[in-house]
Structures are given as C-alpha cells and as structure tokens.
Design an enzyme around this catalytic site. Structure first.
Site, PDB file in Angstrom:
ATOM      1  N   HIS A 372      59.708  74.329 -24.103  1.00 50.71           N
ATOM      2  CA  HIS A 372      59.038  75.046 -23.132  1.00 50.71           C
ATOM      3  C   HIS A 372      57.917  75.768 -23.862  1.00 50.71           C
ATOM      4  O   HIS A 372      56.774  76.106 -23.359  1.00 50.71           O
ATOM      5  CB  HIS A 372      59.737  75.677 -21.918  1.00 50.71           C
ATOM      6  CG  HIS A 372      59.019  76.785 -21.085  1.00 50.71           C
ATOM      7  ND1 HIS A 372      58.629  76.395 -19.808  1.00 50.71           N
ATOM      8  CD2 HIS A 372      58.495  77.966 -21.253  1.00 50.71           C
ATOM      9  CE1 HIS A 372      58.251  77.339 -19.392  1.00 50.71           C
ATOM     10  NE2 HIS A 372      58.067  78.467 -20.184  1.00 50.71           N
ATOM     11  N   GLU A 373      58.445  76.875 -24.815  1.00 48.21           N
ATOM     12  CA  GLU A 373      57.639  77.718 -25.522  1.00 48.21           C
ATOM     13  C   GLU A 373      56.822  76.993 -26.187  1.00 48.21           C
ATOM     14  O   GLU A 373      55.475  77.359 -26.352  1.00 48.21           O
ATOM     15  CB  GLU A 373      58.610  78.654 -26.299  1.00 48.21           C
ATOM     16  CG  GLU A 373      59.495  79.631 -25.344  1.00 48.21           C
ATOM     17  CD  GLU A 373      58.922  80.380 -24.143  1.00 48.21           C
ATOM     18  OE1 GLU A 373      57.809  80.431 -24.405  1.00 48.21           O
ATOM     19  OE2 GLU A 373      59.447  80.670 -23.187  1.00 48.21           O
ATOM     20  N   HIS A 376      53.578  75.914 -24.376  1.00 46.49           N
ATOM     21  CA  HIS A 376      52.692  77.156 -24.325  1.00 46.49           C
ATOM     22  C   HIS A 376      51.499  76.853 -25.252  1.00 46.49           C
ATOM     23  O   HIS A 376      50.376  76.890 -25.018  1.00 46.49           O
ATOM     24  CB  HIS A 376      53.340  78.226 -24.176  1.00 46.49           C
ATOM     25  CG  HIS A 376      53.672  78.635 -22.981  1.00 46.49           C
ATOM     26  ND1 HIS A 376      53.132  78.794 -21.682  1.00 46.49           N
ATOM     27  CD2 HIS A 376      54.751  78.992 -22.578  1.00 46.49           C
ATOM     28  CE1 HIS A 376      53.805  78.996 -20.637  1.00 46.49           C
ATOM     29  NE2 HIS A 376      55.010  79.159 -21.176  1.00 46.49           N
ATOM     30  N   GLU A 402      53.002  77.704 -16.941  1.00 42.64           N
ATOM     31  CA  GLU A 402      54.487  77.581 -16.988  1.00 42.64           C
ATOM     32  C   GLU A 402      54.964  76.087 -16.527  1.00 42.64           C
ATOM     33  O   GLU A 402      55.835  75.676 -16.952  1.00 42.64           O
ATOM     34  CB  GLU A 402      54.936  78.713 -15.866  1.00 42.64           C
ATOM     35  CG  GLU A 402      54.604  79.924 -16.398  1.00 42.64           C
ATOM     36  CD  GLU A 402      55.255  80.469 -17.845  1.00 42.64           C
ATOM     37  OE1 GLU A 402      56.285  79.761 -17.977  1.00 42.64           O
ATOM     38  OE2 GLU A 402      54.742  81.166 -18.451  1.00 42.64           O
TER      39      GLU A 402
END
Length: 555
Positions: A372-373, A376, A402
């Site tokens: 997820h990070e 970004h 997100e």
C-alpha cells in the site's frame, strides 16, 4: 571525452595525476557518452573511488556520480608507503583473516605466492596457489578502500571463487581486519520472509527465499557495496531498510540488518516484543520493497518513468532516490506512511509497530501495508510526471490515491480460490482489524458503496474505500472473462488480474493532475483501448457502472 574531463576537473576536483580513464563508450539511442574514471594514489587504485560523467551530444553534462575520496587529514590515511607500512604483511598471511571470516580451512604455511609482471594494460598482481576447493587460483592485488568512517585504507584485495560464491574481499594491509567483502554470485543471498503474495503472518509462515536474478530490473542485485567489514546489509540500489534508534549517548542512529553470509535468516517469535526481532522485520521490509520495485518496473514504472533507484542504469530519469524504509517507527504506532518527493529526491516509507493492549506486532511483517505505502509512490510519481509532487493533493485525488494503494495490496495478495463475492480485508496484521468501513467485495450486502457515497466526504480513506470497490468490480469482470494467474510478476494480457493491474498503472500516465473519479475512469478506459484495442471496453464500463460511475454519472 574532453568535455567530461573538463567537468571532472573543474567541478569535482579531479586531478590528472590522481585519476585514469577506465572506460568510455557511447549509447547511440540516448546520444550520451559515458566516461568512467578510476581514482588512484601513487598508481594504486581506490576501489570505491570511481567517477562517472555522462555527456550529451551537445557537450553538456547529463548526469554524474562522484565517489572519489576527498579527505585531506593525513591521520586518516593508511598508505602503502606511509608510516604504517612497516606493519603490513604478505598476502598469504592476510589471507588467513579472510579464510577465518568465510569459514574455510586453510594452512597458510602451504600457500604459494607468485607475482605476475605488469603489462601495458594491467599493473602487477599476485596469484595465491594452494587454497583448497577454489575454482581457480586466488588473485591478489594492492588497493585502497575509503571507508564510511572517512579513512583511506591500504588493503589486499582477494578474488576467490569457491563453491557457489565469488568473493571480492579487502583485508587490511596489516592482515588483521576485513575492511570490505562482497559476493558477486548474486544467487547466494536469501531471505526468511513472508512471501510477497501473502498478506502477513496471519495468512502465511515465513519462508527462506533465494534471490532470483533479473538483469533487466536488478542489473547488480539488491545489495550495495559493503564497507567496514559488512558483507551484506539491507541497503542497495532500490531501498535502504533500517530502524532508527538511539545509542548510549542518546544520538539517533540508523541500523540495518546485516549478514556475513548473505543469508538474511533471523529468529522471530510473534508472541514477543517486536524489538527483539528487529532484523526479521527489517529483512521483510527490504524484501517486499525490492519485490515491488521489480514488479512495477516490469509493468512500466521504470527509470524513465521516475522510479526509485540510486543508480539508473539506462541513463534515463533522475538518480539518488532509493526508498529509505524505516521499520518499527515508534512515533507512529498502529500506522504507516510514505513521504513522496519528486524524481531524484529521497522518499521515505515508515511502518510502525502496533498494539491492541494485549499483543505487540511489527507492522513491517504486514506485506499489504508495505505494498500500500509503496503504491503511493507509484501513483504519485506517474500522475502528470515524476517531476511533480502536487498532483494528488485535492480531497478527491487523495482519496483515490488511498484507493489505488488498497487495490494493489489486495490484488497482489489475491488467491486462485477467491471469487468475486469473497470478502477481502486489508492491513489486518498491523491494525488488528480491517481499517476501512466496508470490506472489499462485489457483493452489495457487505459493500453497498457507489459513486454518490463520496458526496460531501472529506475522509480520504472513506473515498478510497469507494474507489477501490469500483476497481475491484472492473478487476472481477476481467478475471471472470480471462481467468487468473499466480504469475502476476509480469504483465500478461491474456489473464484478468495482470491485465487489470497493467491498465490501472498505465492510466496513471494518462490522467490529469489531481484527477476526479470520472477523469481517472476515463484514463483506464483509454489505457485499455491503447493496449487491447477496446476488446474489454464493455467489461470495464460495466464494472464502473455497477457502482454508479457509468456513462451518465454526475456529482
């Protein structure tokens, strides 16, 4: 060549008597001449003192790297001809230190040392005969290494091929210490980690996984040059993974996981304080960051597109921006974040520990959170160009950011047994629960969200929850039609999950700065038209329409 040398002299302080031209060549497709210089002291090469200058066809410097030693403090120079040289030993004596370090049995009294005279192209070197089990005689040369402590140190460099290893080792000239060692046999490294396609320790035990060579995306492997006696640590061209902690004096230090053998296999007890197994967490964080780098490189997030690398081997994009990934960041309990900078500037990933009052957990073991990070960085760098850092900053765009990150996290940890109504959660190891309002499923009883749900909302994670659900509808329309492959590490247009991933990644490159839901949808539709000529046009529209983002959608 002259322009490169002039730049090196005037801007980098290169002196003609301290450097030699090691190599030059031209990449015609780039219109760039690559010039490499070796630093030397009285004719002896500084191993890690190289200079690289890339010159465009117009004579201008495109990029450069300066690794030269610039120290002037004589007390930090251990020279071959200096006062310390009286303590120096012969190579066969120094080899004993290396043999003990890499755990091979050798009787140094039986080793035979011979010298090979210099030629027009090569300086004198030595050959050490009689070392057991080596593929060929050990080559020995005089070198210098400049260490992280700022010391220029005379060393004996040994080149040793034994078993599956191909060591390059620098032993201090007095024979007492390993100054640096690395293994050119990249297959020798392995990592005890949660597999990349598994969400966390809740779904999979750790596995010892060997490094899989890929010369296209990882030309020099995962690990950088080790100094000060460190063979391997969790730093490299794509990511530096570490914990930040205070030493005895209270000073902040950054500590990486280290391995003398290249086997990053550290103990882990999930029932104990994560700080007791920090090396296991750092290793998992390092592994997943590297796997994401390789995966996304193959899907188009490469050097030219602005990915995260210290050295760009293609000469495209900006360099010196590997991800700095911090494990067990005590300042963000039960959380994680990614700070994104433009291409060429350092971005950081921080993953905290977590607690539910009864149990402590290491978020660096939650692969979904790491994916997820990292995602970004993907969405931000590709939207309106990697030189920008202001193109996902509106409420709607931040919400979709997100959502994209959740989408990649659940896509990459999907299973062949999943069905479209299978409820999928995210980040439950770090958060102890699904942190979003709705589970990810196409079943509307568990997840009734639609486009209208974002009206009036300023909660980026809630907006993201809605956007991921829309992408999940598209994903399942493609998977139902084309099937699923577990080999998602390379784009396959014939399988639904890999096609979905490719379409979304390429859409980033087509959408405008700070896109709306409809603009991001349109970019995905355009991406599909460019890649598969509209073969799945109706399936994509149907996926968006199922959640209120059809052709006539308005806010």
């Amino acid at each position: 060549l002259n322009a490169a040398l002039a730049f090196a002299r005037s801007q980098l302080g290169v002196q003609d008597n301290g450097f030699t031209v090691a190599r030059t060549y031209t990449t015609e497709s780039l219109g760039i001449m690559h010039v490499y210089l070796d630093q030397n002291v009285a004719g002896i090469k500084v191993q890690n003192g190289g200079v690289m200058v890339n010159i465009g066809s117009d004579g201008r410097v495109v990029s450069y790297e300066d690794g030269s030693y610039k120290g002037r403090d004589a007390s930090k120079m251990i020279l071959w001809t200096g006062a310390s040289s009286s303590r120096f030993v012969k190579p066969n004596v120094a080899f004993n230190t290396l043999a003990n370090y890499i755990k091979i049995q050798v009787d140094v009294s039986k080793l035979i040392l011979t010298s090979v005279p210099a030629t027009a192209r090569k300086k004198v070197y030595y050959v050490l005969k009689g070392v057991p089990s080596v593929h060929k005689d050990v080559r020995v040369e005089q070198f210098y290494v400049h260490t992280r402590a700022g010391v220029l140190e005379a060393t004996w460099k040994f080149s040793v091929r034994i078993g599956t290893h191909s060591y390059r080792a620098h032993i201090s000239a007095d024979g007492t210490r390993v100054v640096a060692l690395y293994d050119k046999s990249s297959s020798s490294t392995s990592y005890n980690v949660i597999k990349a396609n598994s969400a966390s320790p809740l779904s999979s035990d750790r596995t010892l996984i060997p490094f899989q060579e890929d010369k296209v995306v990882w030309p020099e492997g995962w690990h950088s040059y080790g100094g000060d006696g460190v063979d391997y640590d969790t730093s490299g061209n794509n990511v530096l993974a570490m914990v930040q902690e205070k030493d005895a004096s209270g000073k902040e230090t950054e500590t990486m996981a280290e391995s003398a053998s290249g086997q990053f296999d550290f103990p882990l007890d999930l029932q104990k304080d994560p700080r007791l197994h920090k090396d296991a967490g750092i290793t998992n964080l390092f592994y997943i960051n590297n796997m994401e780098h390789g995966l996304l490189f193959r899907y188009g997030f490469n050097e030219a597109a602005g990915n995260f690398q210290e050295i760009n081997f293609s000469g495209k994009g900006e360099e010196k921006d590997a991800v700095w990934a911090y494990a067990q960041d005590a300042g963000i309990p039960n959380n994680a974040y990614f700070t994104l900078e433009p291409d060429g500037e350092r971005s950081e990933m921080h993953v905290g520990p977590s607690s539910n009052g009864q149990q402590l957990r290491d978020g660096s073991l939650d692969n979904q959170v790491i994916i997820h990070e990292y995602s970004h960085g993907l969405s931000d760098r590709l939207t309106s160009g990697s030189h920008r850092d202001d193109c996902l900053i509106t409420t709607e765009a931040m919400g979709m950011a997100e959502g994209w990150s959740d989408f990649f996290a659940i896509l990459q940890t999907a299973k062949s047994t999943d069905r479209r109504d299978t409820p999928r959660d995210y980040g439950t190891y770090l958060h102890f629960k699904h942190p979003r309002r709705y589970m990810y499923t196409t079943g509307k009883k568990l997840n009734p969200t639609a486009y209208g749900y974002i009206l009036g909302s300023n909660d980026k994670h809630y907006i993201g929850n809605v956007w991921t659900t829309m992408l999940w509808e598209v994903y399942w329309n493609l998977v139902d039609a084309l099937g699923y492959t577990e080999a998602y590490d390379r784009p396959d247009l014939s399988k639904g999950n890999t096609l979905a991933m490719l379409l979304v990644i390429n859409a980033f490159k087509l959408q405008p700065c700070n896109p709306t839901f409809t603009e991001a949808r349109n970019a995905i539709i355009e991406s599909e038209f460019r890649i598969t000529k509209g073969a799945h046009h109706c399936r994509i529209w149907a996926g968006f329409a199922a959640r209120g983002l059809g052709l006539k959608a308005k806010m």
